[in-house]
Design a protein around this motif. Structure first.
Motif, PDB file in Angstrom:
ATOM      1  N   GLN A  70       0.910  -1.343  -0.086  1.00 34.87           N
ATOM      2  CA  GLN A  70      -0.385  -0.071  -0.035  1.00 34.87           C
ATOM      3  C   GLN A  70       1.103   0.800  -0.476  1.00 34.87           C
ATOM      4  OE1 GLN A  70      -2.442  -0.949  -0.753  1.00 34.87           O
ATOM      5  NE2 GLN A  70      -4.489  -1.276   0.930  1.00 34.87           N
ATOM      6  N   TRP A  71       1.912   1.930   0.656  1.00 37.17           N
ATOM      7  CA  TRP A  71       2.980   2.667   0.719  1.00 37.17           C
ATOM      8  C   TRP A  71       3.551   2.353  -0.451  1.00 37.17           C
ATOM      9  CZ3 TRP A  71       7.673   1.995   4.402  1.00 37.17           C
ATOM     10  CH2 TRP A  71       8.728   3.067   4.672  1.00 37.17           C
ATOM     11  N   ARG A  72       3.897   1.800  -0.985  1.00 38.10           N
ATOM     12  CA  ARG A  72       4.133   1.870  -2.317  1.00 38.10           C
ATOM     13  C   ARG A  72       3.791   2.579  -3.451  1.00 38.10           C
ATOM     14  NH1 ARG A  72       6.404  -3.190  -2.810  1.00 38.10           N
ATOM     15  NH2 ARG A  72       4.580  -4.052  -3.817  1.00 38.10           N
ATOM     16  N   LYS A  73       2.366   2.575  -2.820  1.00 38.32           N
ATOM     17  CA  LYS A  73       1.219   3.131  -4.484  1.00 38.32           C
ATOM     18  C   LYS A  73       1.385   4.682  -4.794  1.00 38.32           C
ATOM     19  CE  LYS A  73      -2.120  -0.708  -4.194  1.00 38.32           C
ATOM     20  NZ  LYS A  73      -3.779  -1.279  -3.216  1.00 38.32           N
ATOM     21  N   TRP A  74       1.526   4.720  -3.496  1.00 36.50           N
ATOM     22  CA  TRP A  74       1.974   7.295  -3.133  1.00 36.50           C
ATOM     23  C   TRP A  74       2.856   7.439  -3.335  1.00 36.50           C
ATOM     24  CZ3 TRP A  74       3.609   8.990   1.962  1.00 36.50           C
ATOM     25  CH2 TRP A  74       2.934   8.448   2.320  1.00 36.50           C
ATOM     26  N   TRP A  75       4.045   6.338  -2.570  1.00 33.72           N
ATOM     27  CA  TRP A  75       4.941   7.122  -1.857  1.00 33.72           C
ATOM     28  C   TRP A  75       6.029   6.654  -3.285  1.00 33.72           C
ATOM     29  CZ3 TRP A  75       7.073  10.244  -0.010  1.00 33.72           C
ATOM     30  CH2 TRP A  75       8.835  10.518   0.599  1.00 33.72           C
ATOM     31  N   ASP A  76       7.173   7.535  -2.936  1.00 32.57           N
ATOM     32  CA  ASP A  76       7.946   8.005  -4.925  1.00 32.57           C
ATOM     33  C   ASP A  76       9.366   6.884  -4.580  1.00 32.57           C
ATOM     34  OD1 ASP A  76       9.798   9.420  -2.637  1.00 32.57           O
ATOM     35  OD2 ASP A  76       9.766  10.787  -4.316  1.00 32.57           O
ATOM     36  N   ALA A  77       8.354   5.852  -4.188  1.00 36.60           N
ATOM     37  CA  ALA A  77      10.356   5.059  -4.397  1.00 36.60           C
ATOM     38  C   ALA A  77       9.267   3.710  -5.091  1.00 36.60           C
ATOM     39  CB  ALA A  77      10.066   3.753  -3.096  1.00 36.60           C
ATOM     40  N   ASP A  78      11.055   3.297  -6.150  1.00 38.96           N
ATOM     41  CA  ASP A  78      10.806   2.184  -6.823  1.00 38.96           C
ATOM     42  C   ASP A  78      10.326   1.311  -6.506  1.00 38.96           C
ATOM     43  OD1 ASP A  78      12.285   4.293  -8.543  1.00 38.96           O
ATOM     44  OD2 ASP A  78      13.916   3.927  -8.433  1.00 38.96           O
ATOM     45  N   ASP A  79      10.739   1.360  -5.567  1.00 37.02           N
ATOM     46  CA  ASP A  79      10.304  -0.415  -4.295  1.00 37.02           C
ATOM     47  C   ASP A  79      10.498  -0.136  -3.207  1.00 37.02           C
ATOM     48  OD1 ASP A  79       9.531  -3.012  -4.805  1.00 37.02           O
ATOM     49  OD2 ASP A  79      11.247  -3.963  -5.218  1.00 37.02           O
ATOM     50  N   ILE A  80       9.803  -1.494  -2.578  1.00 38.65           N
ATOM     51  CA  ILE A  80       9.714  -0.833  -1.112  1.00 38.65           C
ATOM     52  C   ILE A  80      10.026  -2.696  -0.640  1.00 38.65           C
ATOM     53  CG2 ILE A  80       8.683  -0.505   1.195  1.00 38.65           C
ATOM     54  CD1 ILE A  80       7.750   1.931  -0.084  1.00 38.65           C
ATOM     55  N   VAL A  81      10.860  -3.150  -0.313  1.00 34.31           N
ATOM     56  CA  VAL A  81      10.754  -4.262   0.598  1.00 34.31           C
ATOM     57  C   VAL A  81      11.250  -4.410   1.761  1.00 34.31           C
ATOM     58  CG1 VAL A  81      12.583  -6.180   0.193  1.00 34.31           C
ATOM     59  CG2 VAL A  81      12.430  -4.911  -1.994  1.00 34.31           C
ATOM     60  N   GLU A  82      10.508  -5.258   2.131  1.00 32.43           N
ATOM     61  CA  GLU A  82      10.342  -5.780   3.904  1.00 32.43           C
ATOM     62  C   GLU A  82      11.340  -7.143   4.573  1.00 32.43           C
ATOM     63  OE1 GLU A  82       6.330  -4.652   6.457  1.00 32.43           O
ATOM     64  OE2 GLU A  82       6.374  -6.652   5.809  1.00 32.43           O
ATOM     65  N   GLU A  83      11.605  -6.247   5.371  1.00 33.30           N
ATOM     66  CA  GLU A  83      12.454  -7.600   5.453  1.00 33.30           C
ATOM     67  C   GLU A  83      11.968  -7.350   7.484  1.00 33.30           C
ATOM     68  OE1 GLU A  83      17.018  -8.118   7.437  1.00 33.30           O
ATOM     69  OE2 GLU A  83      16.632  -7.099   5.942  1.00 33.30           O
ATOM     70  N   SER A  84      11.355  -8.913   7.936  1.00 32.04           N
ATOM     71  CA  SER A  84      10.647  -8.928   8.740  1.00 32.04           C
ATOM     72  C   SER A  84      10.624  -9.857  10.051  1.00 32.04           C
ATOM     73  CB  SER A  84       9.186  -9.154   8.842  1.00 32.04           C
ATOM     74  OG  SER A  84       8.250  -8.066   8.163  1.00 32.04           O
ATOM     75  N   GLY A  85      11.945 -10.802   9.353  1.00 32.45           N
ATOM     76  CA  GLY A  85      12.486 -11.805  10.117  1.00 32.45           C
ATOM     77  C   GLY A  85      11.216 -13.003  10.690  1.00 32.45           C
ATOM     78  N   LYS A  86      10.647 -13.011  11.348  1.00 36.95           N
ATOM     79  CA  LYS A  86       9.922 -13.426  11.459  1.00 36.95           C
ATOM     80  C   LYS A  86       8.298 -13.503  10.496  1.00 36.95           C
ATOM     81  CE  LYS A  86      10.680 -14.580  15.926  1.00 36.95           C
ATOM     82  NZ  LYS A  86      10.775 -14.434  17.845  1.00 36.95           N
ATOM     83  N   GLY A  87       8.518 -12.696   9.936  1.00 34.33           N
ATOM     84  CA  GLY A  87       7.078 -12.898   9.094  1.00 34.33           C
ATOM     85  C   GLY A  87       5.733 -11.205   9.368  1.00 34.33           C
ATOM     86  N   ARG A  88       6.399 -10.613  10.814  1.00 35.04           N
ATOM     87  CA  ARG A  88       4.997 -10.157  12.032  1.00 35.04           C
ATOM     88  C   ARG A  88       6.330  -8.672  11.345  1.00 35.04           C
ATOM     89  NH1 ARG A  88       2.506 -11.002  16.070  1.00 35.04           N
ATOM     90  NH2 ARG A  88       0.992  -9.080  16.087  1.00 35.04           N
ATOM     91  N   ARG A  89       5.627  -7.703  11.407  1.00 32.06           N
ATOM     92  CA  ARG A  89       6.021  -6.159  11.014  1.00 32.06           C
ATOM     93  C   ARG A  89       6.156  -5.863  12.791  1.00 32.06           C
ATOM     94  NH1 ARG A  89       2.141  -4.748   8.299  1.00 32.06           N
ATOM     95  NH2 ARG A  89       3.096  -5.963   6.433  1.00 32.06           N
ATOM     96  N   GLY A  90       7.041  -5.564  13.011  1.00 26.94           N
ATOM     97  CA  GLY A  90       6.854  -4.432  14.264  1.00 26.94           C
ATOM     98  C   GLY A  90       8.738  -4.233  14.740  1.00 26.94           C
ATOM     99  N   VAL A  91       9.174  -4.020  15.771  1.00 26.53           N
ATOM    100  CA  VAL A  91      10.081  -3.394  16.077  1.00 26.53           C
ATOM    101  C   VAL A  91      11.224  -4.416  15.249  1.00 26.53           C
ATOM    102  CG1 VAL A  91      11.849  -3.089  18.058  1.00 26.53           C
ATOM    103  CG2 VAL A  91       9.911  -2.116  18.247  1.00 26.53           C
ATOM    104  N   GLY A  92      12.134  -4.275  14.811  1.00 29.73           N
ATOM    105  CA  GLY A  92      13.343  -4.846  14.151  1.00 29.73           C
ATOM    106  C   GLY A  92      13.250  -5.196  12.308  1.00 29.73           C
TER     107      GLY A  92
END
Length: 386
Positions: A239-261
């Motif tokens: 959703q973030w990528r739809k409006w922000w001017d980044a070419d790509d946004i890759v999330e690195e969450s470790g356990k697959g859960r968003r949060g600290v780290g």
């Protein structure tokens, strides 16, 4: 016409210790306490969930959203529980009443059951009710042996169907497998989150919020959309990528859960900014440390907060932490460029979320039982029980 079947997530927030609590205390404050805590939890679940009905010591909620980010849904469940625990702590510290109900309120707790399946809406007793096999199943799952496994009464119990619909890896996220056998339905695979342990972990977290008072600079934008919607569009990479001017946004969450780290790698041409989450308080704020691809660039600390505005609107605040004196000139230049980009991007975000309907749903939500707060303002004395 026959009712049309719809896919939905269902959840039941059930008060643990309810029967023993009401049987052992005066009703003067007991009903107020129950109403207060239930109201806190139901509000914490909205959105993504809507209230279908109250069922004595439980609230039955649902959502027909076609897709829900797995982290967002789990944040809603755990966030509702954390709000209850904070409310319980605040009330016990503030109350001067020594009646049995107020003394025993600490014996109350919550458990949640979450399932995904199909339902139909049908008229019963003058109002719409949810019906279907999966509606029955989520209610039957309230009677289980999970408490023996987690050693307590506070837990979130997800059906395997819910886990698969969310697209999460339960093992990677530390959920405990469980099995129940339901009459007629058969064996049901389930996954358990110990909410007491989750609360202890969250409560022990060191907060790193950049407040308005401590901020070096603040960008703020009013958005005519609910807070949960804005939160989704500023935290979920797709959703973030739809409006922000980044070419790509890759999330690195470790356990697959968003949060600290969690780290987000925001690509801009040949350069990538890295944002590491330092504090996470859905759906209020999160704080990130931003590393720019510039030699010698200082790490920029920023809190992104979403606050309630009037009439269902939201205010999005970006608060930049004060730099060290030697980094002030660099931050001033970077902040000016960031403010220009963010102001331009806000037009895109507003066009996506303002006036956006969460889904067609004509069911009217029942009103919660009011709590007068007498257990805080009007202490009563325990009398003899006849």
């Amino acid at each position: 016409m026959l009712p049309k079947a719809e896919a939905a997530y269902f959840a039941i927030a059930d008060i643990s210790g309810y029967t023993n609590f009401l049987a052992a205390v005066e009703l003067d404050h007991a009903q107020d306490i129950i109403a207060d805590f239930m109201d806190v939890v139901v509000k914490g679940l909205r959105p993504p969930f809507r209230l279908a009905k109250f069922e004595g010591d439980a609230a039955f909620v649902y959502t027909t959203a076609e897709t829900i980010d797995g982290s967002l849904l789990q944040d809603a469940i755990e966030g509702a529980y954390f709000k209850f625990r904070r409310r319980l702590r605040d009330v016990r510290q503030a109350s001067t009443c020594e009646c049995r109900a107020c003394v025993a309120m600490g014996d109350l707790d919550f458990k949640f059951v979450i399932h995904h399946g199909e339902m139909v809406k049908q008229k019963m007793g003058g109002r719409e009710e949810l019906a279907g096999r999966d509606v029955i199943l989520v209610h039957r799952l309230l009677k289980n042996a999970v408490g023996e496994k987690v050693g307590g009464r506070a837990y979130a119990l997800y059906s395997d169907a819910a886990i698969r619909a969310m697209g999460v890896d339960p093992v990677a996220q530390g959920l405990v497998p469980h099995q129940e056998t339901i009459d007629i339905i058969g064996d049901v695979t389930l996954w358990v989150r110990d909410l007491e342990a989750a609360w202890q972990h969250d409560d022990a977290q060191t907060r790193m919020e950049v407040t308005r008072e401590d901020a070096y600079a603040i960008l703020e934008f009013d958005i005519a959309a609910p807070r949960q919607t804005v939160w989704e569009f500023i935290t979920v990479p797709g959703q973030w990528r739809k409006w922000w001017d980044a070419d790509d946004i890759v999330e690195e969450s470790g356990k697959g859960r968003r949060g600290v780290g969690t780290k987000n790698h925001c690509a801009h041409g040949n350069h990538t900014n890295v944002e590491e989450t330092l504090d996470w308080r859905p759906v209020d704020y999160f704080t990130v440390g931003i590393t720019l691809p510039v030699p010698g660039a200082p790490r920029i600390i920023m809190t992104r907060a979403v606050l309630d505005g009037p009439d269902g609107t939201s205010r999005f605040e970006l608060r930049i932490a004060k730099p060290k004196p030697k980094d002030k000139a660099f931050l001033d230049g970077a902040a000016a460029k960031f403010a220009e980009r963010m102001t331009q991007a806000m037009a895109g975000l507003r066009s996506m979320v303002e006036g956006r309907q969460p889904g067609v749903d004509a069911m009217e939500e029942p009103a919660p039982a009011p709590s007068s707060g007498r257990f805080l303002t009007e202490p009563v004395k325990s009398g003899p029980r006849g």
